[in-house]
Design an enzyme around this catalytic site. Structure first.
Site, PDB file in Angstrom:
ATOM      1  N   ASN A 119      32.500  42.869  36.671  1.00  0.00           N
ATOM      2  CA  ASN A 119      31.855  44.180  36.582  1.00  0.00           C
ATOM      3  C   ASN A 119      32.656  45.199  35.768  1.00  0.00           C
ATOM      4  O   ASN A 119      32.119  45.866  34.876  1.00  0.00           O
ATOM      5  CB  ASN A 119      31.645  44.738  37.999  1.00  0.00           C
ATOM      6  CG  ASN A 119      30.702  43.896  38.818  1.00  0.00           C
ATOM      7  OD1 ASN A 119      29.622  43.556  38.364  1.00  0.00           O
ATOM      8  ND2 ASN A 119      31.100  43.557  40.025  1.00  0.00           N
ATOM      9  N   ASP A 154      33.516  35.617  42.972  1.00  0.00           N
ATOM     10  CA  ASP A 154      32.860  36.348  44.057  1.00  0.00           C
ATOM     11  C   ASP A 154      31.337  36.331  43.954  1.00  0.00           C
ATOM     12  O   ASP A 154      30.649  36.696  44.905  1.00  0.00           O
ATOM     13  CB  ASP A 154      33.341  37.802  44.084  1.00  0.00           C
ATOM     14  CG  ASP A 154      34.811  37.918  44.468  1.00  0.00           C
ATOM     15  OD1 ASP A 154      35.275  37.063  45.236  1.00  0.00           O
ATOM     16  OD2 ASP A 154      35.476  38.847  44.000  1.00  0.00           O
ATOM     17  N   MET A 184      37.695  34.483  50.016  1.00  0.00           N
ATOM     18  CA  MET A 184      37.692  35.689  49.193  1.00  0.00           C
ATOM     19  C   MET A 184      36.304  36.333  49.229  1.00  0.00           C
ATOM     20  O   MET A 184      35.298  35.670  49.442  1.00  0.00           O
ATOM     21  CB  MET A 184      38.079  35.353  47.753  1.00  0.00           C
ATOM     22  CG  MET A 184      39.563  35.099  47.553  1.00  0.00           C
ATOM     23  SD  MET A 184      39.963  34.788  45.798  1.00  0.00           S
ATOM     24  CE  MET A 184      41.748  34.747  45.860  1.00  0.00           C
ATOM     25  N   GLY A 185      36.282  37.625  48.966  1.00  0.00           N
ATOM     26  CA  GLY A 185      35.027  38.365  48.966  1.00  0.00           C
ATOM     27  C   GLY A 185      35.224  39.727  49.584  1.00  0.00           C
ATOM     28  O   GLY A 185      35.217  39.884  50.805  1.00  0.00           O
ATOM     29  N   GLU A 239      37.357  38.015  53.500  1.00  0.00           N
ATOM     30  CA  GLU A 239      38.493  38.941  53.530  1.00  0.00           C
ATOM     31  C   GLU A 239      38.051  40.392  53.664  1.00  0.00           C
ATOM     32  O   GLU A 239      38.823  41.247  54.102  1.00  0.00           O
ATOM     33  CB  GLU A 239      39.320  38.796  52.240  1.00  0.00           C
ATOM     34  CG  GLU A 239      38.574  39.231  50.986  1.00  0.00           C
ATOM     35  CD  GLU A 239      39.415  39.167  49.718  1.00  0.00           C
ATOM     36  OE1 GLU A 239      40.626  38.972  49.831  1.00  0.00           O
ATOM     37  OE2 GLU A 239      38.835  39.306  48.623  1.00  0.00           O
ATOM     38  N   GLN A 249      41.341  28.826  45.909  1.00  0.00           N
ATOM     39  CA  GLN A 249      39.884  28.877  45.755  1.00  0.00           C
ATOM     40  C   GLN A 249      39.466  28.992  44.297  1.00  0.00           C
ATOM     41  O   GLN A 249      38.443  28.461  43.891  1.00  0.00           O
ATOM     42  CB  GLN A 249      39.323  30.069  46.542  1.00  0.00           C
ATOM     43  CG  GLN A 249      39.539  29.963  48.032  1.00  0.00           C
ATOM     44  CD  GLN A 249      39.354  31.301  48.729  1.00  0.00           C
ATOM     45  OE1 GLN A 249      38.283  31.619  49.216  1.00  0.00           O
ATOM     46  NE2 GLN A 249      40.417  32.096  48.769  1.00  0.00           N
TER      47      GLN A 249
END
Length: 418
Positions: free
Chosen positions: A111, A141, A187-188, A244, A297
């Site tokens: 982004n 993500d 993750m995220g 996370e 990851q």
């Protein structure tokens, strides 16, 4: 031969297949007889005029990038602000572009990178410099707007689903006399796509993961602990996958590490799995193990998704075509045509529709109880992890990854003082 050079740069956290996009970019540009430069360590390299001439790379090495993880040219986390706030930096970029006759700029990122590419295109237009800027999508993500999925996610999702399934078998084998609860951190920060991918590890009611914690749903500790206890009593053990970025109802990150902000202005998170594990042990008394896969990851190229690899290369090729066709301030995106059999194609979207937008999990992808995925989510996720794209292995039993030696260009401008 088109006049000018093409500059490619990688941004943010790398993925298992970002180098596949790089490989596709270089090969597509060579086919059109266009010279490709790469910025060392992303946008920092462009600002510092640390540029790499990829023409010195043998074709075999360029092709080998497609099965090599990491960032072949280096990446960085550097968020450029508005044109007014960071005007000196943007003007420096334009000066470097002019000095090396860069007419096409390809920025491989998420982004924030889409926003930077858009602003660079606007500054070039303001100064009347003929520059075409194209974003190349990348993020594990899967939170990039417009595109159906994002290159990098499929491989990370496959790693997550495989890891959770394997760990669940281990926990089940030892649960009688050892670990009763296992917590896996995905993750995220704001979007629970990777946590959702863990749901592919099992299909039945009692299959792991038994509980998934999404950032899209407020975390309630009492409810969580009660559910863990209920699963252990019913199944004999409990596997939890936690994003996370889970937050309490008041908006506080459960895993706020107290480390301030990172280069993109994001709260520095850390250790949600360890915190949850600690609470389970203290309150319920169960023996708990937890894991934080972290970089594993995004770097697990050895178990990459074939779908992901093909999409990463497709957007790289499409980005070159966009650039050379003069399609400015755009990004190639993935369009899904069907789930089963899975069909997709690449389309073109405006950077203005992508920059600084964020795609979170649809409500219809999260189970009504808030702790698992729905059939709709499974239909969406399953094709993205399908197919194997193993790297070649050497006699030492390790993947035969390539680490290219780069030929640096001579600087033409004074050193950057930023």
């Amino acid at each position: 031969m088109p006049a000018g050079t093409l500059l490619y740069a990688q941004s943010g956290g790398v993925t298992a297949v970002i180098n596949a996009s790089a490989s596709a970019v270089i090969q597509a540009a060579r086919a059109r007889k266009v010279r490709v430069l790469a910025a060392r360590n992303g946008i920092l390299g462009a600002l510092r005029e640390q540029l790499i001439d990829t023409t010195s790379m043998p074709l075999a090495q360029v092709k080998a990038l497609a099965h090599t993880p990491g960032g072949a040219f280096g990446s960085c986390r550097l968020k450029l602000k508005s044109l007014d706030a960071d005007r000196a930096k943007y003007e420096r970029l334009l000066a470097v572009f002019k000095a090396h006759d860069v007419r096409w700029f390809l920025y491989n990122g998420g982004n924030d990178s889409a926003d930077t590419a858009l602003k660079v295109s606007q500054l070039a237009a303001e100064y009347g410099y003929p520059l075409t800027c194209v974003g190349v999508p990348k993020t594990i993500d899967n939170d990039l707007a417009v595109t159906d999925c994002c290159p990098g996610f499929g491989s990370a999702a496959k790693y997550t689903a495989v890891s959770v399934r394997e760990c669940a078998l281990d926990v089940a084998a030892m649960a009688e006399t050892s670990t009763k609860v296992f917590v896996y951190e995905a993750m995220g920060r704001h979007a629970g796509w990777l946590a959702a991918a863990a749901g592919l590890a099992g299909a039945g009611k009692d299959d792991a993961p038994h509980l998934i914690l999404f950032p899209e749903r407020a975390y309630d500790e009492a409810d969580f602990l009660a559910r863990v206890d209920a699963v252990v009593k019913r199944v004999g053990h409990c596997v939890v996958v936690a994003s996370e970025g889970i937050r309490t109802a008041d908006g506080r990150f459960v895993a706020d590490a107290g480390g301030g902000k990172d280069a993109f202005g994001h709260t520095q998170l850390g250790g949600v799995a360890s915190q949850l594990a600690g609470r389970v042990k203290d309150v319920l008394g169960y023996k708990v193990h937890w894991t934080l896969p972290d970089y594993l990851q995004r770097s697990a190229r050895h178990i990459a998704s074939k779908t992901d690899l093909e999409q990463a290369m497709a957007v790289g090729r499409a980005a070159v075509e966009c650039a050379l066709n003069g399609q400015n301030a755009v990004m190639p995106v993935i369009v899904r045509e069907a789930d089963a059999p899975y069909r997709w194609h690449v389309d073109i979207a405006a950077l203005s529709a992508i920059a600084n937008h964020e795609k979170t999990m649809p409500k219809g992808f999260i189970r009504k109880d808030g702790h698992g995925i729905t059939a709709a989510a499974r239909r969406y996720l399953q094709p993205l992890i399908e197919g194997e794209a193993y790297p070649p292995y050497g006699r030492n039993g390790l993947p035969d990854y390539v680490v290219p030696k780069h030929a640096a260009l001579r600087r033409k401008l004074p050193a950057w003082q930023g």
